[in-house]
Design a protein around this motif. Structure first.
Motif, PDB file in Angstrom:
ATOM      1  N   MET A 208     -19.681 -39.909  53.194  1.00 35.31           N
ATOM      2  CA  MET A 208     -20.663 -39.517  52.186  1.00 35.31           C
ATOM      3  C   MET A 208     -20.916 -40.667  51.215  1.00 35.31           C
ATOM      4  O   MET A 208     -20.032 -41.480  50.950  1.00 35.31           O
ATOM      5  CB  MET A 208     -20.152 -38.320  51.378  1.00 35.31           C
ATOM      6  N   SER A 209     -22.126 -40.666  50.680  1.00 39.42           N
ATOM      7  CA  SER A 209     -22.442 -41.601  49.603  1.00 39.42           C
ATOM      8  C   SER A 209     -21.824 -41.072  48.310  1.00 39.42           C
ATOM      9  O   SER A 209     -21.418 -39.904  48.242  1.00 39.42           O
ATOM     10  CB  SER A 209     -23.961 -41.718  49.434  1.00 39.42           C
ATOM     11  N   ILE A 210     -21.752 -41.905  47.301  1.00 38.05           N
ATOM     12  CA  ILE A 210     -21.238 -41.455  45.996  1.00 38.05           C
ATOM     13  C   ILE A 210     -22.087 -40.289  45.494  1.00 38.05           C
ATOM     14  O   ILE A 210     -21.558 -39.311  44.962  1.00 38.05           O
ATOM     15  CB  ILE A 210     -21.237 -42.621  44.978  1.00 38.05           C
ATOM     16  N   LYS A 211     -23.399 -40.382  45.683  1.00 40.79           N
ATOM     17  CA  LYS A 211     -24.294 -39.301  45.238  1.00 40.79           C
ATOM     18  C   LYS A 211     -23.946 -37.991  45.947  1.00 40.79           C
ATOM     19  O   LYS A 211     -23.876 -36.941  45.319  1.00 40.79           O
ATOM     20  CB  LYS A 211     -25.748 -39.686  45.499  1.00 40.79           C
ATOM     21  N   GLU A 212     -23.713 -38.042  47.269  1.00 42.65           N
ATOM     22  CA  GLU A 212     -23.335 -36.838  48.018  1.00 42.65           C
ATOM     23  C   GLU A 212     -21.976 -36.311  47.554  1.00 42.65           C
ATOM     24  O   GLU A 212     -21.787 -35.099  47.417  1.00 42.65           O
ATOM     25  CB  GLU A 212     -23.276 -37.139  49.518  1.00 42.65           C
ATOM     26  N   LEU A 213     -21.033 -37.206  47.312  1.00 47.46           N
ATOM     27  CA  LEU A 213     -19.707 -36.794  46.846  1.00 47.46           C
ATOM     28  C   LEU A 213     -19.803 -36.100  45.496  1.00 47.46           C
ATOM     29  O   LEU A 213     -19.215 -35.032  45.295  1.00 47.46           O
ATOM     30  CB  LEU A 213     -18.781 -38.003  46.753  1.00 47.46           C
ATOM     31  N   LYS A 214     -20.570 -36.686  44.573  1.00 45.03           N
ATOM     32  CA  LYS A 214     -20.721 -36.075  43.253  1.00 45.03           C
ATOM     33  C   LYS A 214     -21.406 -34.716  43.366  1.00 45.03           C
ATOM     34  O   LYS A 214     -21.046 -33.767  42.668  1.00 45.03           O
ATOM     35  CB  LYS A 214     -21.499 -36.999  42.322  1.00 45.03           C
ATOM     36  N   GLY A 215     -22.401 -34.601  44.275  1.00 46.18           N
ATOM     37  CA  GLY A 215     -23.067 -33.317  44.494  1.00 46.18           C
ATOM     38  C   GLY A 215     -22.113 -32.276  45.052  1.00 46.18           C
ATOM     39  O   GLY A 215     -22.108 -31.119  44.631  1.00 46.18           O
TER      40      GLY A 215
ATOM     41  N   LEU B 162     -12.812 -40.495  37.276  1.00 51.36           N
ATOM     42  CA  LEU B 162     -12.746 -41.120  38.599  1.00 51.36           C
ATOM     43  C   LEU B 162     -13.689 -42.321  38.633  1.00 51.36           C
ATOM     44  O   LEU B 162     -14.798 -42.255  38.134  1.00 51.36           O
ATOM     45  CB  LEU B 162     -13.116 -40.135  39.705  1.00 51.36           C
ATOM     46  N   MET B 163     -13.226 -43.400  39.238  1.00 52.82           N
ATOM     47  CA  MET B 163     -14.021 -44.618  39.274  1.00 52.82           C
ATOM     48  C   MET B 163     -14.284 -45.104  40.700  1.00 52.82           C
ATOM     49  O   MET B 163     -15.348 -45.596  40.992  1.00 52.82           O
ATOM     50  CB  MET B 163     -13.308 -45.739  38.502  1.00 52.82           C
TER      51      MET B 163
ATOM     52  N   GLU C 159     -11.359 -42.125  45.365  1.00 54.62           N
ATOM     53  CA  GLU C 159     -10.898 -41.021  44.523  1.00 54.62           C
ATOM     54  C   GLU C 159     -11.792 -39.795  44.695  1.00 54.62           C
ATOM     55  O   GLU C 159     -11.314 -38.671  44.773  1.00 54.62           O
ATOM     56  CB  GLU C 159     -10.876 -41.450  43.051  1.00 54.62           C
ATOM     57  N   TYR C 160     -13.097 -40.033  44.777  1.00 57.34           N
ATOM     58  CA  TYR C 160     -14.044 -38.942  45.022  1.00 57.34           C
ATOM     59  C   TYR C 160     -13.822 -38.355  46.416  1.00 57.34           C
ATOM     60  O   TYR C 160     -13.818 -37.143  46.609  1.00 57.34           O
ATOM     61  CB  TYR C 160     -15.488 -39.431  44.887  1.00 57.34           C
ATOM     62  N   VAL C 161     -13.622 -39.242  47.387  1.00 54.14           N
ATOM     63  CA  VAL C 161     -13.368 -38.812  48.772  1.00 54.14           C
ATOM     64  C   VAL C 161     -12.117 -37.944  48.824  1.00 54.14           C
ATOM     65  O   VAL C 161     -12.113 -36.869  49.438  1.00 54.14           O
ATOM     66  CB  VAL C 161     -13.238 -40.036  49.721  1.00 54.14           C
ATOM     67  N   ASP C 162     -11.054 -38.384  48.176  1.00 53.29           N
ATOM     68  CA  ASP C 162      -9.798 -37.617  48.177  1.00 53.29           C
ATOM     69  C   ASP C 162      -9.978 -36.243  47.547  1.00 53.29           C
ATOM     70  O   ASP C 162      -9.453 -35.243  48.054  1.00 53.29           O
ATOM     71  CB  ASP C 162      -8.697 -38.378  47.438  1.00 53.29           C
ATOM     72  N   LEU C 163     -10.738 -36.177  46.458  1.00 53.22           N
ATOM     73  CA  LEU C 163     -10.969 -34.902  45.781  1.00 53.22           C
ATOM     74  C   LEU C 163     -11.728 -33.932  46.693  1.00 53.22           C
ATOM     75  O   LEU C 163     -11.337 -32.775  46.856  1.00 53.22           O
ATOM     76  CB  LEU C 163     -11.740 -35.124  44.475  1.00 53.22           C
ATOM     77  N   VAL C 164     -12.803 -34.409  47.310  1.00 57.95           N
ATOM     78  CA  VAL C 164     -13.595 -33.547  48.215  1.00 57.95           C
ATOM     79  C   VAL C 164     -12.763 -33.149  49.429  1.00 57.95           C
ATOM     80  O   VAL C 164     -12.774 -31.987  49.849  1.00 57.95           O
ATOM     81  CB  VAL C 164     -14.910 -34.244  48.629  1.00 57.95           C
ATOM     82  N   ARG C 165     -12.010 -34.082  49.973  1.00 60.35           N
ATOM     83  CA  ARG C 165     -11.183 -33.776  51.148  1.00 60.35           C
ATOM     84  C   ARG C 165     -10.131 -32.709  50.816  1.00 60.35           C
ATOM     85  O   ARG C 165      -9.927 -31.763  51.578  1.00 60.35           O
ATOM     86  CB  ARG C 165     -10.517 -35.046  51.672  1.00 60.35           C
ATOM     87  N   ARG C 166      -9.474 -32.837  49.656  1.00 58.14           N
ATOM     88  CA  ARG C 166      -8.473 -31.832  49.261  1.00 58.14           C
ATOM     89  C   ARG C 166      -9.123 -30.462  49.102  1.00 58.14           C
ATOM     90  O   ARG C 166      -8.544 -29.437  49.491  1.00 58.14           O
ATOM     91  CB  ARG C 166      -7.774 -32.260  47.963  1.00 58.14           C
ATOM     92  N   HIS C 167     -10.347 -30.449  48.581  1.00 56.46           N
ATOM     93  CA  HIS C 167     -11.060 -29.170  48.449  1.00 56.46           C
ATOM     94  C   HIS C 167     -11.372 -28.588  49.825  1.00 56.46           C
ATOM     95  O   HIS C 167     -11.161 -27.395  50.068  1.00 56.46           O
ATOM     96  CB  HIS C 167     -12.364 -29.372  47.646  1.00 56.46           C
TER      97      HIS C 167
END
Length: 125
Positions: free
Chosen positions: A86-93, A107-108, A112-120
């Motif tokens: 995913m792009s950063i925009k997709e991850l934030k969405g 998160l920077m 970190e965004y990838v890990d958060l979405v994956r854990r969810h």
């Protein structure tokens, strides 16, 4: 009229016999109307003593119906996109849609965004 070729689509309708809001007669009229439109696989299951609610027997019957009509494999499951693709925009969405914004504060890095979405997605949040 039901779309040609879909007349045999399974329809399951559970209804409480003593429902004071939607009378059993209305359920039978619904069954009749849908069959007149062309449905050939309609099941109306009355539940004695059940008002405008559900009971364990009805839930068991719904589960049996779904197990009977849904494919036994993962062919109908929605395939989630791999967060690392995913792009950063997709991850934030995805984070916003999942209501995880409070966990994304500060998160920077993309990882970190990838890990958060994956854990969810894995049900770990």
């Amino acid at each position: 009229k039901i779309t040609a070729g879909l007349e045999g689509t399974p329809i399951w309708h559970g209804h409480g016999v003593v429902d004071p809001l939607v009378k059993m007669q209305a359920a039978m009229e619904s069954e009749s109307a849908v069959k007149k439109m062309g449905a050939t696989n309609y099941t109306l299951k009355p539940y004695a003593g059940l008002a405008h609610s559900v009971n364990p027997s009805e839930i068991t019957d719904v589960l049996a119906f779904l197990e009977r009509v849904l494919p036994p494999d993962d062919s109908c499951r929605i395939k989630l996109k791999d967060p690392s693709e995913m792009s950063i925009k997709e991850l934030k969405g995805a984070i916003a849609k999942a209501g995880l914004g409070r966990l994304a504060i500060g998160l920077m890095e993309k990882r970190e965004y990838v890990d958060l979405v994956r854990r969810h997605q894995e049900g770990k949040l």
